[in-house]
Design an enzyme around this catalytic site. Structure first.
Site, PDB file in Angstrom:
ATOM      1  N   ARG A  52       0.799  -1.298   0.130  1.00  0.00           N
ATOM      2  CA  ARG A  52      -0.231   0.181  -0.163  1.00  0.00           C
ATOM      3  C   ARG A  52       0.679   1.358  -0.132  1.00  0.00           C
ATOM      4  O   ARG A  52       0.756   2.742  -0.322  1.00  0.00           O
ATOM      5  CB  ARG A  52      -1.087  -0.019   0.925  1.00  0.00           C
ATOM      6  CG  ARG A  52      -1.767   0.598   0.820  1.00  0.00           C
ATOM      7  CD  ARG A  52      -2.824   1.322   2.268  1.00  0.00           C
ATOM      8  NE  ARG A  52      -2.799   1.279   3.463  1.00  0.00           N
ATOM      9  CZ  ARG A  52      -2.806   1.379   4.683  1.00  0.00           C
ATOM     10  NH1 ARG A  52      -4.277   0.962   4.376  1.00  0.00           N
ATOM     11  NH2 ARG A  52      -2.998   1.116   5.594  1.00  0.00           N
ATOM     12  N   LYS A 151      -2.680   7.379   1.364  1.00  0.00           N
ATOM     13  CA  LYS A 151      -2.576   7.286   3.083  1.00  0.00           C
ATOM     14  C   LYS A 151      -1.063   8.323   3.055  1.00  0.00           C
ATOM     15  O   LYS A 151      -0.402   7.910   3.336  1.00  0.00           O
ATOM     16  CB  LYS A 151      -1.696   5.905   3.646  1.00  0.00           C
ATOM     17  CG  LYS A 151      -2.176   6.114   4.722  1.00  0.00           C
ATOM     18  CD  LYS A 151      -1.746   5.121   5.411  1.00  0.00           C
ATOM     19  CE  LYS A 151      -2.124   4.754   7.086  1.00  0.00           C
ATOM     20  NZ  LYS A 151      -3.243   5.504   8.129  1.00  0.00           N
ATOM     21  N   GLU A 184     -16.173   6.632   6.035  1.00  0.00           N
ATOM     22  CA  GLU A 184     -15.389   5.429   6.980  1.00  0.00           C
ATOM     23  C   GLU A 184     -15.260   6.320   8.243  1.00  0.00           C
ATOM     24  O   GLU A 184     -16.239   8.114   8.240  1.00  0.00           O
ATOM     25  CB  GLU A 184     -13.752   5.452   6.225  1.00  0.00           C
ATOM     26  CG  GLU A 184     -13.113   6.863   5.896  1.00  0.00           C
ATOM     27  CD  GLU A 184     -11.616   6.370   5.232  1.00  0.00           C
ATOM     28  OE1 GLU A 184     -11.058   5.699   5.929  1.00  0.00           O
ATOM     29  OE2 GLU A 184     -11.053   7.676   4.858  1.00  0.00           O
TER      30      GLU A 184
HETATM   31  N1  PMP Z   1      -8.983   5.192   7.377  1.00  0.00           N
HETATM   32  C1  PMP Z   1      -8.358   6.224   7.600  1.00  0.00           C
HETATM   33  C2  PMP Z   1      -8.312   7.483   7.513  1.00  0.00           C
HETATM   34  C3  PMP Z   1      -7.049   5.618   8.232  1.00  0.00           C
HETATM   35  O1  PMP Z   1      -5.947   6.247   8.895  1.00  0.00           O
HETATM   36  C4  PMP Z   1      -7.019   4.345   8.836  1.00  0.00           C
HETATM   37  C5  PMP Z   1      -5.633   3.630   9.662  1.00  0.00           C
HETATM   38  N2  PMP Z   1      -5.710   4.249  10.584  1.00  0.00           N
HETATM   39  C6  PMP Z   1      -7.754   3.427   8.318  1.00  0.00           C
HETATM   40  C7  PMP Z   1      -9.140   3.887   7.637  1.00  0.00           C
HETATM   41  C8  PMP Z   1      -7.369   1.390   8.755  1.00  0.00           C
HETATM   42  O2  PMP Z   1      -6.705   1.210   7.752  1.00  0.00           O
HETATM   43  P1  PMP Z   1      -5.491   0.179   7.948  1.00  0.00           P
HETATM   44  O3  PMP Z   1      -6.578  -0.782   9.046  1.00  0.00           O
HETATM   45  O4  PMP Z   1      -4.953  -0.048   6.711  1.00  0.00           O
HETATM   46  O5  PMP Z   1      -4.926   1.336   9.641  1.00  0.00           O
END
Ligand code: PMP
Length: 292
Positions: A52, A151, A184
């Site tokens: 990622r 990210k 989200e």
């Molecule tokens: N959405 C956002 C905006 C995030 O920053 C994160 C990570 N903290 C997630 C979803 C969850 O992603 P992951 O399971 O890969 O940590």
């Protein structure tokens, strides 16, 4: 004992681990990152996080100055250097040192920073009672502007929503996309359970493609629980039997209230608890060994 921080191939004690004030990561939020957990001497889903990171880099036209294999080794070395077995890694790639103009073409080399530390995002009682969530007025940034799948180091969109959630004394803030569909939470993906079926929004609704999100979809398949990945509105959450969030730091955590409405019976639900148990099993028994 100070933490030892990796910066571009060397370790520095925390008090001496510094970046230039001309780094575009600081000046413009120009860079990318990953948050990664390690449990019981193994790094959970390390390959997925590195993949990622590389996708984020490609999307913002950033060249990571070392190979994926080298970054993997550097990550493991940073954990060993700090003598940790359980904890959290923050891995950053900044655009690097440039001038005061925003153009990245004045930043000859990206910088790689790795911090290995411990983390506790929410106190244990929040896991027991479940989170209280409110919908934020701040919409998730449009994919047409900056894809939420990247990210990036620029988290102001999420931070503005988190400020709203904090002011409302909620544990988390739900973010909708510009069309009003559920995207989200500020740092977590969103799931519901209704009549035994799991529902979650697709990434194109405006979320990060969460590594924990994918792990939960895999667990649901293994447990034989049906999943619908589809656009959702707040209605779908209000009428759900269960509501839970996922993220590397928060792991899998029940949510029991949205906008003052109790979800289901207001307690962490049975399917959520089954998934939490399975997720814990997975984190304790899989991953890239720290000792190589
Ligand atoms: N959405 C956002 C905006 C995030 O920053 C994160 C990570 N903290 C997630 C979803 C969850 O992603 P992951 O399971 O890969 O940590």
């Amino acid at each position: 004992m100070e933490l030892q921080i990796y910066i571009d191939g060397d370790f520095f004690p925390e008090s001496e681990a510094k970046v230039s004030v001309f780094d575009h990561g600081l000046l413009y939020g120009d860079g990318i990152f990953e948050g990664i957990r390690f449990y019981n001497g193994r790094v959970f889903k390390l390959d997925e996080h590195l993949d990622r990171l590389w996708d984020s880099a490609r999307a913002i036209a950033l060249t990571i100055p070392i190979s994926k294999k080298e970054l993997e080794q550097a990550t493991l070395a940073t954990i060993r250097q700090n003598g940790l077995r359980d904890g959290y890694i923050r891995l950053l790639v900044t655009r690097g040192k440039g001038n005061l103009g925003l153009s990245p073409d004045r930043c000859p080399k990206a910088s790689v920073i790795i911090i290995a530390a411990t983390i506790q995002l929410y106190p244990p009682e929040v896991y027991e009672r479940g989170m209280v969530v409110v919908t934020c007025g701040t919409r998730r940034a449009s994919s047409a502007a900056l894809s939420p799948a990247v990210k990036s180091l620029n988290y102001l969109n999420n931070i503005m929503a988190k400020v709203e959630a904090n002011l409302a004394q909620a544990d988390e803030g739900l973010m909708l996309n510009e069309q009003g569909f559920v995207a989200e939470c500020t740092g977590d993906n969103v799931f519901t359970v209704k009549n035994g079926v799991i529902m979650t929004p697709p990434v194109y609704s405006g979320s990060l493609c969460g590594i924990t999100w994918q792990a939960v979809l895999d667990i649901a398949a293994e447990l034989g629980i049906s999943v619908k990945v589809q656009e959702m509105t707040r209605y779908d959450i209000y009428v759900a039997d269960e509501f839970f969030l996922t993220g590397t730091a928060a792991e899998v955590i029940a949510a029991v209230k949205l906008d003052g409405r109790e979800i289901g019976d207001g307690k962490p639900g049975p399917i959520t608890n089954r998934i939490i148990a399975k997720f814990r099993e997975l984190t304790q028994s899989t991953g890239t060994p720290i000792d190589g």
